[in-house]
Design a protein around this motif. Structure first.
Motif, PDB file in Angstrom:
ATOM      1  N   GLY A  77       0.690  -1.111   0.008  1.00 58.06           N
ATOM      2  CA  GLY A  77      -0.132  -0.087  -0.081  1.00 58.06           C
ATOM      3  C   GLY A  77       0.940   1.223   0.183  1.00 58.06           C
ATOM      4  N   HIS A  78       2.152   1.401   0.593  1.00 60.39           N
ATOM      5  CA  HIS A  78       2.724   2.484   0.544  1.00 60.39           C
ATOM      6  C   HIS A  78       4.197   2.537  -0.640  1.00 60.39           C
ATOM      7  N   GLU A  79       3.920   1.271  -1.462  1.00 60.22           N
ATOM      8  CA  GLU A  79       5.353   1.083  -1.977  1.00 60.22           C
ATOM      9  C   GLU A  79       4.151   2.253  -3.324  1.00 60.22           C
ATOM     10  N   ALA A  80       2.282   1.370  -3.356  1.00 62.11           N
ATOM     11  CA  ALA A  80       1.212   2.293  -4.648  1.00 62.11           C
ATOM     12  C   ALA A  80       1.813   3.495  -4.327  1.00 62.11           C
ATOM     13  N   VAL A  81       1.307   3.781  -2.844  1.00 64.42           N
ATOM     14  CA  VAL A  81       1.583   6.003  -3.722  1.00 64.42           C
ATOM     15  C   VAL A  81       2.950   5.937  -3.806  1.00 64.42           C
ATOM     16  N   HIS A  82       4.022   5.563  -3.780  1.00 66.84           N
ATOM     17  CA  HIS A  82       5.027   5.494  -4.122  1.00 66.84           C
ATOM     18  C   HIS A  82       4.682   5.485  -6.248  1.00 66.84           C
ATOM     19  N   LYS A  83       4.541   4.820  -6.413  1.00 62.63           N
ATOM     20  CA  LYS A  83       3.619   4.629  -7.869  1.00 62.63           C
ATOM     21  C   LYS A  83       3.130   5.404  -8.723  1.00 62.63           C
ATOM     22  N   GLN A  84       2.099   6.133  -7.352  1.00 56.72           N
ATOM     23  CA  GLN A  84       1.156   7.371  -8.437  1.00 56.72           C
ATOM     24  C   GLN A  84       2.609   8.439  -8.242  1.00 56.72           C
ATOM     25  N   GLN A  85       3.469   8.555  -7.233  1.00 55.05           N
ATOM     26  CA  GLN A  85       4.331   9.403  -7.718  1.00 55.05           C
ATOM     27  C   GLN A  85       5.201   9.255  -8.669  1.00 55.05           C
ATOM     28  N   TRP A  86       5.547   8.311  -8.979  1.00 52.88           N
ATOM     29  CA  TRP A  86       6.847   8.044 -10.197  1.00 52.88           C
ATOM     30  C   TRP A  86       5.506   8.970 -11.222  1.00 52.88           C
ATOM     31  N   LEU A  87       4.014   8.396 -11.525  1.00 53.72           N
ATOM     32  CA  LEU A  87       2.775   8.608 -12.395  1.00 53.72           C
ATOM     33  C   LEU A  87       3.012  10.470 -12.375  1.00 53.72           C
ATOM     34  N   LYS A  88       3.156  11.461 -11.222  1.00 53.91           N
ATOM     35  CA  LYS A  88       2.997  12.138 -11.437  1.00 53.91           C
ATOM     36  C   LYS A  88       3.851  12.757 -11.433  1.00 53.91           C
ATOM     37  N   TYR A  89       5.493  12.353 -11.492  1.00 57.67           N
ATOM     38  CA  TYR A  89       6.673  13.255 -12.068  1.00 57.67           C
ATOM     39  C   TYR A  89       7.739  12.590 -12.915  1.00 57.67           C
ATOM     40  N   GLY A  90       7.354  11.477 -12.810  1.00 58.21           N
ATOM     41  CA  GLY A  90       7.964  10.777 -13.887  1.00 58.21           C
ATOM     42  C   GLY A  90       9.884  10.653 -13.292  1.00 58.21           C
ATOM     43  N   MET A  91      10.786  11.408 -13.877  1.00 58.91           N
ATOM     44  CA  MET A  91      12.099  10.973 -14.055  1.00 58.91           C
ATOM     45  C   MET A  91      12.619  12.021 -13.203  1.00 58.91           C
ATOM     46  N   ALA A 100      14.403  16.414  -1.302  1.00 60.15           N
ATOM     47  CA  ALA A 100      13.829  15.426  -0.175  1.00 60.15           C
ATOM     48  C   ALA A 100      14.976  14.757   1.174  1.00 60.15           C
ATOM     49  N   GLY A 101      15.654  14.110   0.702  1.00 56.37           N
ATOM     50  CA  GLY A 101      16.551  14.221   2.039  1.00 56.37           C
ATOM     51  C   GLY A 101      16.626  12.340   2.034  1.00 56.37           C
ATOM     52  N   ARG A 102      17.253  11.776   2.936  1.00 58.32           N
ATOM     53  CA  ARG A 102      17.469  10.693   2.807  1.00 58.32           C
ATOM     54  C   ARG A 102      16.901   9.973   4.186  1.00 58.32           C
ATOM     55  N   ASN A 103      16.854  11.231   5.252  1.00 54.66           N
ATOM     56  CA  ASN A 103      15.738  10.888   6.364  1.00 54.66           C
ATOM     57  C   ASN A 103      14.323  10.205   6.226  1.00 54.66           C
ATOM     58  N   PRO A 104      14.092   9.211   6.523  1.00 56.86           N
ATOM     59  CA  PRO A 104      12.152   8.984   5.720  1.00 56.86           C
ATOM     60  C   PRO A 104      11.322   9.892   7.133  1.00 56.86           C
ATOM     61  N   LEU A 105      12.054  10.165   7.788  1.00 55.52           N
ATOM     62  CA  LEU A 105      10.834  10.996   9.219  1.00 55.52           C
ATOM     63  C   LEU A 105      10.976  12.322   8.092  1.00 55.52           C
ATOM     64  N   LYS A 106      12.116  12.870   7.551  1.00 62.12           N
ATOM     65  CA  LYS A 106      11.997  14.581   6.461  1.00 62.12           C
ATOM     66  C   LYS A 106      11.376  14.599   5.318  1.00 62.12           C
ATOM     67  N   ASN A 107      11.343  13.207   4.786  1.00 59.84           N
ATOM     68  CA  ASN A 107      11.471  13.088   3.375  1.00 59.84           C
ATOM     69  C   ASN A 107       9.509  13.344   3.152  1.00 59.84           C
ATOM     70  N   ARG A 108       9.586  14.330   2.369  1.00 61.52           N
ATOM     71  CA  ARG A 108       7.877  14.046   1.927  1.00 61.52           C
ATOM     72  C   ARG A 108       7.261  13.419   1.085  1.00 61.52           C
ATOM     73  N   PHE A 109       7.951  12.823   0.468  1.00 61.16           N
ATOM     74  CA  PHE A 109       7.383  11.440  -0.605  1.00 61.16           C
ATOM     75  C   PHE A 109       7.566  10.380   0.679  1.00 61.16           C
ATOM     76  N   GLU A 110       8.087  10.075   1.453  1.00 63.12           N
ATOM     77  CA  GLU A 110       7.959   9.189   2.628  1.00 63.12           C
ATOM     78  C   GLU A 110       6.830   9.720   3.424  1.00 63.12           C
ATOM     79  N   ILE A 111       6.757  10.623   4.025  1.00 65.65           N
ATOM     80  CA  ILE A 111       5.993  10.990   4.514  1.00 65.65           C
ATOM     81  C   ILE A 111       4.430  10.964   4.138  1.00 65.65           C
ATOM     82  N   GLU A 112       3.806  11.011   2.805  1.00 66.49           N
ATOM     83  CA  GLU A 112       2.946  11.715   1.987  1.00 66.49           C
ATOM     84  C   GLU A 112       2.638   9.746   2.347  1.00 66.49           C
ATOM     85  N   ALA A 113       3.490   8.661   1.671  1.00 67.36           N
ATOM     86  CA  ALA A 113       3.461   7.630   1.503  1.00 67.36           C
ATOM     87  C   ALA A 113       3.068   5.933   2.565  1.00 67.36           C
TER      88      ALA A 113
END
Length: 128
Positions: A77-91, A100-113
């Motif tokens: 389910g978490h990874e499906a959100v990342h798939k949607q992020q790939w769709l939105k932003y592409g490469m 956004a940084g390697r720290n997942p607690l501050k990375n907006r893409f990990e927070i969103e997922a």
């Protein structure tokens, strides 16, 4: 005089990047996966990957999820959100993710997922 606007996110350009990333992920997963390969939650899930072929517990590349054995429904389910992020932003996504940084607690893409679903925070116990 009309003005031409080119959108690089949520556009045909980003979708082309998504499909390119999916092809790269599919080839990479096909080369290195020694486990099950299946379609789950809108993702091609490649298990049995050597740990050096992906980051953290697994990596989403386009609509491919590459992992050794971290493939629970919650994680997918978490990874499906990342798939949607790939769709939105592409490469652009790999560059934006890096910024956004390697720290997942501050990375907006990990927070969103979802940090809990991604295994970055302990899961909250539900009251009975």
């Amino acid at each position: 005089m009309s003005r031409l606007t080119i959108r690089s996110t949520d556009s045909p350009i980003s979708r082309a990047g998504f499909w390119w990333a999916t092809c790269v992920g599919f080839v990479w997963g096909s080369l290195w996966s020694t486990g099950r390969v299946e379609r789950r939650n809108g993702l091609f899930v490649f298990t049995g990957m050597p740990s050096w072929t992906f980051g953290r517990g697994g990596s989403c590349v386009g609509m491919c999820y590459l992992t050794n054995r971290n493939d629970s429904d919650t994680v997918l389910g978490h990874e499906a959100v990342h798939k949607q992020q790939w769709l939105k932003y592409g490469m652009l996504l790999p560059f934006l993710y890096l910024l956004a940084g390697r720290n997942p607690l501050k990375n907006r893409f990990e927070i969103e997922a979802g940090l809990e679903a991604g295994g970055y925070l302990p899961r909250r116990r539900t009251a009975r």
